[in-house]
Design a protein around this motif. Sequence first.
Motif, PDB file in Angstrom:
ATOM      1  N   LEU A  53       0.983  -0.791  -0.186  1.00 19.50           N
ATOM      2  CA  LEU A  53      -0.071  -0.054  -0.139  1.00 19.50           C
ATOM      3  C   LEU A  53       1.312   1.368   0.020  1.00 19.50           C
ATOM      4  CD1 LEU A  53      -2.981   1.075   0.209  1.00 19.50           C
ATOM      5  CD2 LEU A  53      -2.406   0.658   2.795  1.00 19.50           C
ATOM      6  N   ARG A  54       1.931   1.534   0.709  1.00 13.92           N
ATOM      7  CA  ARG A  54       2.795   2.387   1.180  1.00 13.92           C
ATOM      8  C   ARG A  54       3.190   2.734  -0.055  1.00 13.92           C
ATOM      9  NH1 ARG A  54       4.151   5.089   6.206  1.00 13.92           N
ATOM     10  NH2 ARG A  54       5.628   5.884   4.786  1.00 13.92           N
ATOM     11  N   GLY A  55       3.881   1.317  -0.838  1.00 13.98           N
ATOM     12  CA  GLY A  55       5.270   1.163  -2.071  1.00 13.98           C
ATOM     13  C   GLY A  55       4.465   1.308  -3.396  1.00 13.98           C
ATOM     14  N   ALA A  56       2.932   1.137  -3.394  1.00 11.50           N
ATOM     15  CA  ALA A  56       2.893   0.762  -4.992  1.00 11.50           C
ATOM     16  C   ALA A  56       1.204   1.595  -4.840  1.00 11.50           C
ATOM     17  CB  ALA A  56       2.533  -0.535  -5.726  1.00 11.50           C
ATOM     18  N   GLY A  57       0.270   1.613  -3.978  1.00  9.73           N
ATOM     19  CA  GLY A  57      -0.783   1.484  -4.781  1.00  9.73           C
ATOM     20  C   GLY A  57      -2.129   0.839  -3.322  1.00  9.73           C
ATOM     21  N   ARG A  58      -3.290   1.248  -3.537  1.00  7.78           N
ATOM     22  CA  ARG A  58      -4.070   0.393  -2.649  1.00  7.78           C
ATOM     23  C   ARG A  58      -4.807  -0.906  -3.648  1.00  7.78           C
ATOM     24  NH1 ARG A  58      -8.096   1.158   1.047  1.00  7.78           N
ATOM     25  NH2 ARG A  58      -9.834  -0.133   1.511  1.00  7.78           N
TER      26      ARG A  58
ATOM     27  N   VAL B 250       6.936   6.710   1.023  1.00  9.16           N
ATOM     28  CA  VAL B 250       8.385   7.222   0.896  1.00  9.16           C
ATOM     29  C   VAL B 250       9.720   5.937   0.313  1.00  9.16           C
ATOM     30  CG1 VAL B 250       8.242   8.085   3.638  1.00  9.16           C
ATOM     31  CG2 VAL B 250       8.916   6.014   3.565  1.00  9.16           C
ATOM     32  N   VAL B 251       9.095   5.099  -0.050  1.00 12.27           N
ATOM     33  CA  VAL B 251      10.009   4.486  -0.463  1.00 12.27           C
ATOM     34  C   VAL B 251       9.442   4.549  -2.091  1.00 12.27           C
ATOM     35  CG1 VAL B 251      11.740   2.344  -1.247  1.00 12.27           C
ATOM     36  CG2 VAL B 251      10.941   3.836   1.407  1.00 12.27           C
ATOM     37  N   ALA B 252       9.966   4.687  -3.312  1.00 12.48           N
ATOM     38  CA  ALA B 252       9.270   4.197  -4.451  1.00 12.48           C
ATOM     39  C   ALA B 252       9.535   2.777  -5.063  1.00 12.48           C
ATOM     40  CB  ALA B 252       9.509   5.320  -5.627  1.00 12.48           C
ATOM     41  N   ALA B 253       8.175   2.710  -5.961  1.00 12.16           N
ATOM     42  CA  ALA B 253       8.877   1.265  -6.383  1.00 12.16           C
ATOM     43  C   ALA B 253       9.524   1.657  -7.718  1.00 12.16           C
ATOM     44  CB  ALA B 253       7.222   0.859  -6.958  1.00 12.16           C
TER      45      ALA B 253
END
Length: 206
Positions: free
Chosen positions: A162-167, A202-205
């Motif tokens: 969720l944080r890195g790539a979305g719902r 805060v961390v991009a895929a």
Amino acid sequence: MQIAVLTFDGFNELDSFVAAAILNRMKSQGWKAHITAPTDEVTSMNGVVVRRQKPLDFAAEADAVIIGSGVRTREIAADPALLAQIRLDPARQLIAAQCSGTLILAKLGLIDGVPACTDLTTKPWVVEAGVNVVDAPFFANGPVATAGGCLASQYLAAWMILRGAGREAAEAAIHYVAPVGEKAAWVERAMAVVTPFAEPAVVAAE
């Protein structure tokens, strides 16, 4: 996203393997979860021997880190030389701990002054370390998360995705591993647990 799943001798198979398997559903987006250990081989609490994919120092360069639990966590948490090898940076990494892995996070000073989750066996040791343990399966403070109970590993994985790539990506990963006939309910529960803690990534895929 390169993820280190820290796995030590005496590890709990559910903690290391379930989270890694769910996170590796993201391979098409360049994600890879690696079993990361201080030795070439580690033996689980039930005698399963696995070969590490990455050495312990990989944790310092990974985009995200999960600290698994096990029956020897108290020994690890009391070993200054071993703890010194675990170099984590919440300013650029997503960091999570499962069950007794929370004790290691406490010893590393990464959950000072914030609530945390752990399993019932480990709770007294984490409290002794000065941490406020909450009766919940999952809690996150910014880029640092903790989970309590073996099957709460799904929440750590869902939160990271969720944080890195979305719902949509998080829901798809949980939907894939959820039991047939219960998939919608599992996805709904997982997202309800982790979404309140889903600040912008805060961390991009990669």
